[in-house]
Design a protein around this motif. Sequence first.
Motif, PDB file in Angstrom:
ATOM      1  N   VAL A 115      40.208  35.944  47.905  1.00  0.00           N
ATOM      2  CA  VAL A 115      41.297  35.773  46.947  1.00  0.00           C
ATOM      3  C   VAL A 115      42.329  36.896  47.105  1.00  0.00           C
ATOM      4  O   VAL A 115      43.535  36.681  46.954  1.00  0.00           O
ATOM      5  N   PHE A 116      41.870  38.082  47.528  1.00  0.00           N
ATOM      6  CA  PHE A 116      42.811  39.199  47.715  1.00  0.00           C
ATOM      7  C   PHE A 116      43.646  39.007  48.979  1.00  0.00           C
ATOM      8  O   PHE A 116      44.835  39.306  48.999  1.00  0.00           O
TER       9      PHE A 116
ATOM     10  N   ILE B  42      37.495  27.731  32.040  1.00  0.00           N
ATOM     11  CA  ILE B  42      37.342  28.630  33.185  1.00  0.00           C
ATOM     12  C   ILE B  42      36.268  29.680  32.898  1.00  0.00           C
ATOM     13  O   ILE B  42      35.385  29.933  33.721  1.00  0.00           O
TER      14      ILE B  42
ATOM     15  N   LEU C 219      48.055  28.020  41.294  1.00  0.00           N
ATOM     16  CA  LEU C 219      47.694  29.302  41.905  1.00  0.00           C
ATOM     17  C   LEU C 219      47.242  30.327  40.875  1.00  0.00           C
ATOM     18  O   LEU C 219      46.434  31.201  41.174  1.00  0.00           O
ATOM     19  N   GLY C 220      47.754  30.239  39.654  1.00  0.00           N
ATOM     20  CA  GLY C 220      47.312  31.139  38.605  1.00  0.00           C
ATOM     21  C   GLY C 220      45.821  30.968  38.356  1.00  0.00           C
ATOM     22  O   GLY C 220      45.069  31.945  38.227  1.00  0.00           O
TER      23      GLY C 220
ATOM     24  N   PHE D 106      46.399  36.410  48.019  1.00  0.00           N
ATOM     25  CA  PHE D 106      47.453  36.818  47.092  1.00  0.00           C
ATOM     26  C   PHE D 106      48.166  38.100  47.527  1.00  0.00           C
ATOM     27  O   PHE D 106      49.311  38.324  47.181  1.00  0.00           O
TER      28      PHE D 106
ATOM     29  N   ILE E 179      48.579  35.885  37.902  1.00  0.00           N
ATOM     30  CA  ILE E 179      48.658  35.608  39.325  1.00  0.00           C
ATOM     31  C   ILE E 179      48.101  36.765  40.161  1.00  0.00           C
ATOM     32  O   ILE E 179      47.936  36.664  41.357  1.00  0.00           O
TER      33      ILE E 179
ATOM     34  N   PRO F  53      46.972  32.087  32.972  1.00  0.00           N
ATOM     35  CA  PRO F  53      46.318  32.734  34.104  1.00  0.00           C
ATOM     36  C   PRO F  53      47.266  33.736  34.760  1.00  0.00           C
ATOM     37  O   PRO F  53      48.446  33.456  34.933  1.00  0.00           O
TER      38      PRO F  53
ATOM     39  N   ARG G  74      41.494  38.423  26.553  1.00  0.00           N
ATOM     40  CA  ARG G  74      41.488  37.063  26.032  1.00  0.00           C
ATOM     41  C   ARG G  74      40.361  36.875  25.010  1.00  0.00           C
ATOM     42  O   ARG G  74      40.550  36.305  23.945  1.00  0.00           O
TER      43      ARG G  74
ATOM     44  N   LEU H 106      53.379  30.613  46.999  1.00  0.00           N
ATOM     45  CA  LEU H 106      53.381  31.783  46.119  1.00  0.00           C
ATOM     46  C   LEU H 106      54.794  32.112  45.648  1.00  0.00           C
ATOM     47  O   LEU H 106      55.008  32.526  44.513  1.00  0.00           O
TER      48      LEU H 106
ATOM     49  N   ALA I 149      41.590  28.101  29.573  1.00  0.00           N
ATOM     50  CA  ALA I 149      41.009  29.438  29.688  1.00  0.00           C
ATOM     51  C   ALA I 149      39.533  29.402  29.278  1.00  0.00           C
ATOM     52  O   ALA I 149      38.679  30.013  29.925  1.00  0.00           O
TER      53      ALA I 149
ATOM     54  N   ARG J 207      41.832  40.370  36.723  1.00  0.00           N
ATOM     55  CA  ARG J 207      40.956  39.349  36.187  1.00  0.00           C
ATOM     56  C   ARG J 207      40.050  39.827  35.058  1.00  0.00           C
ATOM     57  O   ARG J 207      40.078  39.293  33.967  1.00  0.00           O
TER      58      ARG J 207
ATOM     59  N   VAL K  86      43.665  29.836  40.465  1.00  0.00           N
ATOM     60  CA  VAL K  86      42.964  30.362  41.640  1.00  0.00           C
ATOM     61  C   VAL K  86      42.763  31.872  41.494  1.00  0.00           C
ATOM     62  O   VAL K  86      41.664  32.388  41.690  1.00  0.00           O
ATOM     63  N   ALA K  87      43.850  32.568  41.124  1.00  0.00           N
ATOM     64  CA  ALA K  87      43.772  34.026  40.990  1.00  0.00           C
ATOM     65  C   ALA K  87      42.745  34.413  39.939  1.00  0.00           C
ATOM     66  O   ALA K  87      42.126  35.470  39.997  1.00  0.00           O
ATOM     67  N   GLU K  88      42.567  33.541  38.958  1.00  0.00           N
ATOM     68  CA  GLU K  88      41.689  33.819  37.828  1.00  0.00           C
ATOM     69  C   GLU K  88      40.213  33.581  38.172  1.00  0.00           C
ATOM     70  O   GLU K  88      39.335  34.209  37.617  1.00  0.00           O
ATOM     71  N   ILE K  89      39.940  32.646  39.084  1.00  0.00           N
ATOM     72  CA  ILE K  89      38.557  32.197  39.224  1.00  0.00           C
ATOM     73  C   ILE K  89      37.951  32.384  40.612  1.00  0.00           C
ATOM     74  O   ILE K  89      36.743  32.540  40.746  1.00  0.00           O
ATOM     75  N   ALA K  90      38.772  32.398  41.671  1.00  0.00           N
ATOM     76  CA  ALA K  90      38.215  32.247  43.020  1.00  0.00           C
ATOM     77  C   ALA K  90      37.681  33.539  43.621  1.00  0.00           C
ATOM     78  O   ALA K  90      38.187  34.626  43.347  1.00  0.00           O
ATOM     79  N   ASP K  91      36.652  33.405  44.457  1.00  0.00           N
ATOM     80  CA  ASP K  91      36.243  34.490  45.337  1.00  0.00           C
ATOM     81  C   ASP K  91      36.893  34.272  46.699  1.00  0.00           C
ATOM     82  O   ASP K  91      37.508  35.147  47.249  1.00  0.00           O
TER      83      ASP K  91
END
Lengths: 334, 321
Positions: free
Chosen positions: A244-245, A199, A220-221, A248, B260, B258, B272, A260, A196, B265, A223-228
């Motif tokens: 990312v939307f 990231i 994938l978690g 998911f 999902i 993380p 956190r 998923l 964490a 976010r 990815v959901a946390e960081i990606a555009d």
Amino acid sequence: MDKEKDNVLLEIEHLHTAFRINGKFYNAVDDCSLTLRKNEIYAIVGESGCGKSTLATSIVGLLDPLNSKVKGSIKYRGQELVGLNADEYDKIRGEDIGMIFQDPLSALNPLMRVGDQITEALYYHTKDSEAERKKKALELLKRVGIPDPEGTFRRYPHELSGGMRQRIIISIAVACSPEIIIADEPTTALDVTIQAQIIDLLKDIQKEKESGIIFITHDLGVVAEIADRVGVMYAGQLVEIGSVFDIFEDPKHPYTRSLLNSIPQAGELGDRLHVIQGNVPPLSEMKRSGCRFAPRIPWIPASAHEENPSYHQVGDGHYVLCTCYQTFHFQEEK
Amino acid sequence: MSIIEVKNLKVWYPIRGGFFNTIKGYVKAVDDVNLSIEPGETYGLIGESGSGKSTIGKTIVGIERPTSGSIIYKGEDVTKGRNRKKLKYNRDVQMIFQDSLSSLNPRKRINDIIAEPIRNFEKLSKTEENHRVKELLDIVGMPKGSMYKYPFEFSGGQRQRIGIARAVSTHPKLIVADEPVSALDLSVQAQVLNYMQDIQKEFNISFLLISHDLGVVRHMCKNLSIMTRGRFVEVGTREDIYDRPQHIYTKRLLAAIPDINPRNRQEDTKERLRVEAEYENDEKAWYDKNHRVLDLKPVSGSNTHYAAVPESNSMVEQGGK
Ligand SMILES: Nc1ncnc2c1ncn2[C@@H]1O[C@H](COP(=O)(O)OP(=O)(O)O)[C@@H](O)[C@H]1O
Ligand SMILES: Nc1ncnc2c1ncn2[C@@H]1O[C@H](COP(=O)(O)OP(=O)(O)O)[C@@H](O)[C@H]1O
Ligand code: SF4
Ligand SMILES: [Mg+2]
Ligand SMILES: [Mg+2]
């Protein structure tokens, strides 16, 4: 130069990267195209063996030239990278493109103090004096959250924890403020709390420098946390690309949906998890025509699959290498 | 009645040094830990690397010797070799490792690997044994032809399933599964976890599931503990731990998973950082002056939930603000 063009950092078109296996070449990356823009974190996700690392190593030009072949185009701000010689590539790496790999221990020189490894990067790519380099290195160590920069400067890699070593790698990768960072599973070997932190650090650095990051992961978690943007990779191909939307909330490709579905969710204790039948085939056994994912969803009739899958636009910036998504269902859905 | 009970377990490794190689101190890998597992349940043990999880697992199966404490099986202390023999403990308790390749003998064929534990405890004819191996392979969804192959011919997920087949070959009552899916892809991980649940139902096996993955443990376990620095910081049901965490260390772990859902976010990051700041500010309050995790205290309003909270904190209402 128009604005959109100015924003494009990396343009990959029809990239094919092949490895020699028993005297024959097989594509591990098989016709991949993607565009990385400024201020963008582009995640590449997929099971192991899908070609993610090969894509990363192709971009930074670190493939063994005797046993691999790269075809297609990788342009950094319009400059073609495919075919550059080693010296030309050395200059781009570090200065314009930074790299972070999974295993920080093997990426560091075990016999060299970490401070010297950072100043070395600056030595090759800047005209700074020795004193300036040291000052910058200490600033970098501080920037990546090393608690005791002066002390750490003099340490050897083995004296540091995995999380600290990954911070050192990040500080080397960003030492010359490259516009692009290629990160291949940078948090996979780390504990979740450290993951964490790393990231958050990468996100901060990305914002600060307005850089573009290609972030490779199988998680994938993360990815959901960081990606555009996200590219889902299967058997050497990007089978779905979207925001990312899109990925998911409105996944289209059967592979994306299967991935998923196999995540353990909060649900009931002991719910059965979704299993993707079969496995990613080794390169030499990979079917090269028709749909590569079809063998893993055998209950879908052959007539649903496109003979030669091509990209279909299903939304703004959302593409699927598939037609069968229109009729795809999980076995239990019927 | 629990199938196994670990009482006040300590496993300390001596640190030697100096000219006379004398003991300079101890790595307290496990430092006074209690747990009990019910028949047919999967008990979760969560912690970051180095927290002492594997040491607990290895001590339960008898690969490590405890410094003190006892492990009670069928009413007897099986840290004593004599009792282990008498109770056929080594048949009843098996282990699955994270890295199945290095734990499976590379020079042996799969049928020998799977049959080895059986040979130690039962006298079967060759045909009976072959029959049994085929049955076991079938249970973990492997083709019968696998029995004549070598470990390197299989993928990580397949080897992990072979490890499970081997572990269940003696009809054990308890299997210690040490990070059984940590090295696997999500899709394969799902398959291995499903097989673990299948054999549990079929044979009423208990699992001690050791993992650093909070998602996997939440999926598999009704009861679990969170471990750091050789001690438990929090013990409870999955609802106790995931919905009403009390210890700052547990909160910190949960905040780091993380999410999902990409829409959460910003909020996740904020939460956190808040927990992280709280941890940094009053970390000291949560440990004693030797950095040792405090003793577990019951969380009021619950008879399943325990947390190693400071005195002033121990009366916090469950689920309170
Ligand atoms: N140097 C190499 N020589 C031959 N095959 C390779 C080499 N590197 C990778 N491969 C193969 O290419 C495929 C893709 O590998 P990789 O890019 O490492 O995937 P990922 O990073 O997604 O796990 C795999 O089948 C792998 O075995
Ligand atoms: N044989 C040993 N000798 C000395 N120290 C050990 C030994 N085995 C484990 N340790 C130490 O005990 C601690 C707990 O280790 P381990 O049980 O493997 O943790 P985990 O499985 O949670 O990662 C670590 O600090 C580790 O270095
Ligand atoms: S339609 Fe094509 S891309 Fe889609 S699942 Fe079938 S074979 Fe694969
Ligand atoms: Mg890889
Ligand atoms: Mg361990």
